[in-house]
Scaffold this motif. Structure first.
Motif, mmCIF file in Angstrom:
data_model
loop_
_atom_site.group_PDB
_atom_site.id
_atom_site.type_symbol
_atom_site.label_atom_id
_atom_site.label_comp_id
_atom_site.label_asym_id
_atom_site.label_seq_id
_atom_site.Cartn_x
_atom_site.Cartn_y
_atom_site.Cartn_z
ATOM 1 N N UNK A 97 0.900 -1.365 -0.407
ATOM 2 C CA UNK A 97 -0.095 0.024 0.082
ATOM 3 C C UNK A 97 1.010 1.440 0.079
ATOM 4 N N UNK A 98 1.697 1.658 0.667
ATOM 5 C CA UNK A 98 2.815 3.061 0.916
ATOM 6 C C UNK A 98 3.573 2.307 -0.160
ATOM 7 N N UNK A 99 3.679 1.909 -1.532
ATOM 8 C CA UNK A 99 4.239 2.334 -2.474
ATOM 9 C C UNK A 99 3.120 1.785 -3.606
ATOM 10 N N UNK A 100 2.156 1.861 -3.444
ATOM 11 C CA UNK A 100 1.360 2.057 -4.374
ATOM 12 C C UNK A 100 1.533 0.936 -5.482
ATOM 13 N N UNK A 141 1.891 5.202 -8.276
ATOM 14 C CA UNK A 141 0.893 6.268 -7.112
ATOM 15 C C UNK A 141 0.113 7.102 -8.319
ATOM 16 N N UNK A 142 -1.688 7.363 -7.587
ATOM 17 C CA UNK A 142 -2.545 8.510 -9.584
ATOM 18 C C UNK A 142 -3.642 7.577 -9.481
ATOM 19 N N UNK A 143 -4.868 8.225 -10.145
ATOM 20 C CA UNK A 143 -5.586 7.625 -10.368
ATOM 21 C C UNK A 143 -6.203 7.342 -11.579
ATOM 22 N N UNK A 190 -12.613 2.218 -6.025
ATOM 23 C CA UNK A 190 -12.959 1.145 -7.027
ATOM 24 C C UNK A 190 -12.188 0.047 -7.210
ATOM 25 N N UNK A 191 -12.475 -0.527 -7.711
ATOM 26 C CA UNK A 191 -11.718 -1.902 -7.819
ATOM 27 C C UNK A 191 -11.232 -2.550 -9.208
ATOM 28 N N UNK A 192 -9.574 -2.292 -10.005
ATOM 29 C CA UNK A 192 -9.465 -2.588 -10.250
ATOM 30 C C UNK A 192 -8.674 -4.394 -10.573
ATOM 31 N N UNK A 193 -9.148 -4.273 -12.227
ATOM 32 C CA UNK A 193 -8.679 -6.202 -12.252
ATOM 33 C C UNK A 193 -7.474 -6.331 -13.140
#
Length: 314
Positions: free
Chosen positions: A66-69, A87-89, A117-120
Motif C-alpha cells: 500500500x505505501x508503495x502503491x 501512485x495515481x488515479x 474503485x476495484x481494478x482487475x
C-alpha cells in the motif's frame, strides 16, 4: 528459516514455536513458522505497509504494497516475480491498494481505499477492467476495503465508510447490498474484509464493532461472535479473515497483534502470534491467506514483511 542441525535441535525449535504461538485448552496448536521475507523499502521484494495478501491456483503470492502503491507477485517461497502500479488515479495506478483477491478466472481484483474503485488485472499485471466510483449509491464506494467471491461466483465487497456489503457479478454489475451503519445484529461499523465458507455463507470482518458477522448468501444475518478486548475470542479491530477447508475461521486481530482461530460456529480454538519483531510475532497484522495445503501467509504491516506458517493436518 532453514533447520540444518541435528534432529534434536529441530525438535526443540519446533517445540519453542508451538509454545510461543499459544494453544487452547482443547487441543494443541499445530502451526509452525516457515519463513519470512520483505523488509522496509521500495525496491522489488521490499514493502512499505503491506496491507493485503492473496494466493492464486498456482501458489503464487500477491501482496498489496500500500505505501508503495503497487502490487508485488512472489513464488510461494518468497522469490520476487513481478510488480506493477504506481501512485495515481489512472488505469493501473493506485491510491492505497487494500485486501486484494484472486478470482476463479485467475484475475487479480484490487480494491483501492483512496480511488474508490476495484481494478482487475491478469496474473501478469495487465489491466482488464474497473468496477465502481466514488459515492453512496448502488455500485459506488467510499473506501472499498476488501472483497471475495461467493458460491455463485459473484463479487462480495466490504464498502468501508458506507458501512455496507455490496454484491456484483464478475463483470462488475451491481446486484444487491446489505448492512448499514450501526452496532446491532446485522448492522456494520467499518467493515474491512470478506470470507465465504463451505456452505456459501458470507463472513464479514466488522472491524470497529470488534466482531465477525455471518450472513446468508442473500444477506440475512445468521450469527455473530466477538467483542472488544484482549481475551481469547475478543478483538481489538478484527480487520481481515479467511476460512480453510474445514470451515475454521482465521481472524486477523490488528491491535492485539495476533491471529485467532475459531471453529465454524465461532468457538475459539487457538491463537497464533504476539506483539514483536521476531519470527512468528507481529506488529499490526493486516491480512491472511491460506493455501489448500495449509500454508498460511500473513501480511505483517508494521514489520513490512510477509510471514509464512504451516498448519499441520490432523
Amino acid at each position: 528459516m532453514k533447520l540444518r542441525n541435528s534432529n534434536r535441535l529441530s525438535a526443540l525449535l519446533i517445540a519453542v514455536a508451538l509454545i510461543s504461538f499459544g494453544c487452547s485448552k482443547k487441543k494443541s496448536l499445530e502451526v509452525e513458522f516457515v519463513m519470512q521475507w520483505g523488509g522496509s523499502g521500495s525496491k522489488p521484494g521490499k514493502f512499505s505497509e503491506p496491507i493485503g495478501v492473496a494466493l492464486d491456483a498456482q501458489g503464487n503470492v500477491y501482496v498489496a504494497d500500500a505505501g508503495n502503491n503497487r502490487i508485488q507477485k512472489f513464488t510461494s517461497d518468497g522469490k520476487f516475480v513481478a510488480e506493477w502500479g504506481r501512485a495515481g488515479s489512472a488505469k493501473g495506478e493506485f491510491d492505497r491498494p487494500m485486501h486484494l483477491a484472486v478470482g476463479a478466472d485467475g484475475f487479480i481484483y484490487v480494491p483501492e481505499y483512496g480511488n474508490d474503485r476495484v481494478q482487475v488485472f491478469n496474473s501478469d499485471g495487465k489491466f482488464q477492467f474497473m468496477i465502481g466510483k466514488s459515492g453512496k449509491g448502488d455500485g459506488e464506494f467510499d473506501a472499498p476495503a476488501g472483497l471475495n467471491f461467493d458460491s455463485n461466483g459473484k463479487i462480495v465487497l466490504a464498502d468501508f465508510y458506507n458501512h455496507r456489503i455490496q454484491i456484483f457479478t464478475m463483470g462488475g454489475e451491481f446486484q444487491h447490498k446489505f448492512g448499514g451503519e450501526g452496532h446491532e445484529f446485522g448492522q456494520l461499523y467499518y467493515p474491512t474484509d470478506i470470507a465465504v465458507d463451505g456452505q456459501g455463507n458470507i463472513l464479514v470482518a466488522d472491524a470497529y464493532n470488534h466482531r465477525i458477522q455471518i450472513f446468508s448468501a442473500s444477506g440475512e444475518p445468521l450469527n455473530s461472535f466477538g467483542k472488544k478486548g484482549t481475551e481469547p475470542g475478543q478483538f481489538d479491530v478484527a480487520n481481515a479473515l479467511v476460512t480453510d477447508h474445514q470451515n475454521r475461521i482465521f481472524v486477523v486481530d490488528f491491535y492485539n497483534n495476533r491471529i485467532q482461530i475459531f471453529d465454524k460456529g465461532g468457538e475459539f480454538l487457538y491463537q497464533l502470534g504476539s506483539a514483536g519483531k521476531a519470527d512468528g510475532q507481529f506488529e499490526h497484522p493486516t491480512d491472511i491467506a491460506i493455501s489448500e495445503e495449509g500454508e498460511i501467509y500473513v501480511a505483517d504491516f508494521g514489520n513490512n514483511r510477509i510471514q509464512k506458517f504451516r498448519l499441520n493436518k490432523k
